[in-house]
Write an enzyme that holds these catalytic residues in place. Sequence first.
Site, PDB file in Angstrom:
ATOM      1  CG  ASP A   1       3.634  33.846 -13.828  1.00  0.00           C
ATOM      2  OD1 ASP A   1       4.336  34.811 -13.484  1.00  0.00           O
ATOM      3  OD2 ASP A   1       2.602  33.966 -14.513  1.00  0.00           O
TER       4      ASP A   1
ATOM      5  CG  ASP B   1       4.751  38.348 -10.235  1.00  0.00           C
ATOM      6  OD1 ASP B   1       3.888  38.805 -11.009  1.00  0.00           O
ATOM      7  OD2 ASP B   1       4.735  38.527  -9.003  1.00  0.00           O
TER       8      ASP B   1
ATOM      9  CD  GLU C   1      23.458  36.456  -8.838  1.00  0.00           C
ATOM     10  OE1 GLU C   1      24.438  36.958  -8.261  1.00  0.00           O
ATOM     11  OE2 GLU C   1      22.453  36.032  -8.218  1.00  0.00           O
TER      12      GLU C   1
ATOM     13  CG  HIS D   1      -2.798  38.108 -14.767  1.00  0.00           C
ATOM     14  ND1 HIS D   1      -1.666  38.289 -15.531  1.00  0.00           N
ATOM     15  CD2 HIS D   1      -2.378  38.154 -13.486  1.00  0.00           C
ATOM     16  CE1 HIS D   1      -0.617  38.430 -14.745  1.00  0.00           C
ATOM     17  NE2 HIS D   1      -1.025  38.356 -13.504  1.00  0.00           N
ATOM     18  CG  ASP D   2      -2.139  41.902 -12.928  1.00  0.00           C
ATOM     19  OD1 ASP D   2      -2.911  41.245 -12.204  1.00  0.00           O
ATOM     20  OD2 ASP D   2      -0.901  41.756 -12.911  1.00  0.00           O
TER      21      ASP D   2
END
Length: 528
Positions: free
Chosen positions: A95, A197, A244, A325-326
């Site tokens: 992550d 994230d 970028e 996980h959410d």
Amino acid sequence: MWWKTTVVYQIYPRSFQDSNGDGVGDLEGIRRRLPYLKDLGVGTIWLSPFYKSPMRDFGYDVADYCDVDPVFGTLEDFDRLLKEAHALGLKVLIDLVPNHTSDQHPWFLESKSSRNNPKRNWYIWKDPGPDGGPPNNWQSFFGGPAWTLDEGTGQYYLHLFLPEQPDLNWQNPEVREALYEAMRFWLRRGVDGFRVDVLWLLAKDPLFRDEPGSPFWRPGLPDRLRHEHTFTEDQPETFAYVREMRFVLDEFSEPGRERIMVGEIYLPLHRLVRYYRAGCHLPFNFSLITEGLPNWQPENIARIVEEYESLLTPWDWPNWVLGNHDQPRLASRLGESQARVAAMLLFTLRGTPTWYYGDELALPNGEIPPERVRDPAALRQKDRTPAGYHTLGRDPERTPMPWDTSPYAGFSTVEPWLPLNPDWPVRNVAAQEKDPKSMLHLVKRLIRLRQDPELLFGPYRTYWARNGLYAYLRGKGLLIALNFTDREKALDLPQEGRVVLSTHLDREEAVGNTLRLRPDEGVVVRLG
């Protein structure tokens, strides 16, 4: 390109395997379970955050992007995990949390120390509004205003999540370069890429205008749903930032060893696909979670798949996900019988599937008593919603992995940080390994079957989507038929074939021009 043929397996490190007896999973625990993942058949593991953190949001409040929190181990533990994963042929994604840091990060401590500090502009600071309150009406995902007043400097700072998670100012090139250096730190160690994230939240409206009210909000819904997020989500500048980040990944990529970006982006499909053009390899497609599972009907699922396929260019690679996980657990949303059907859907659609740890056991949502609630979203908003903790809390989908029937399910030698699933003595890895018709064996079979070139690269075409049945063709030779009902169904086939896999794991047989599906059954038919 390995990321087109892999299966991604998400691990929530706190809940996978505890190796040191503190009740919390860690990197060494994951390393010890690598043979299980290899046997399962996945090709890539994605680790949720393990960075040094005060753990106000369990690692999504980063205090040091280039170190491991002691609760998870050490950098040496990570290096050992990465080396052994690669030796087994497994890729590793980690992550990246670029939108915000912990309020204990040295950058923020400097930023809040003075309005004149060189790092003041690393975060988003604004004077109070005309009434002395927050600068605008922006709301936090975790409830309440997205602004907190710093008494010492007399300004508000922005936090789209907890007050302990101040948002970085991505307009500042120094901030961007600092994050890119953090990426390089892990890329030099050998990681295969990042799941980024809240990628769609990095840019904010430079004028900080009030967001318009939502006509759909009503009391009892989360605070953030009061408004339409015209000025805090999916801003035009975001695409430059994605490009970028892609440039940084490309610095370390080589043929056969591309380093990739998976972007967390909760947007409608027609907006989501624009992130491909910016350079994101796999903008996470959550449409099965957000639109499919709440309306689990063949016509709706076919519509979602067809819309997504129609929006992709020949250079875009699709991806699908059913849990994370959410989000509530797949088996708790659909029941185990239809969770099997959903698994067959996920692994036979065109594109890269992402699987959430424990769903291969049909693990249900955990039962979390009030005194065991840990999720800050639930704790901050429990009094704002009639349903309380379980409306907003994410603890139920983060419970420990049950491995066997030993004390604490083989996850730990002490009481875990969250309660185990209540049925862990019978729903665990060891028990399902012994049951040839278990969900675990179905997932293994599906992952192996997915290596068929027709499933990996064959085009998708809807064959049937009504009356409780959803069927589609992959390539020239495979038909997948899914029964969304608890009744027997019949489907006319374009030609005779052979059933090569059933979600019931009890059927491999020739089939004529009519395919009969039992209740809650999915099958893969090889035609001709």
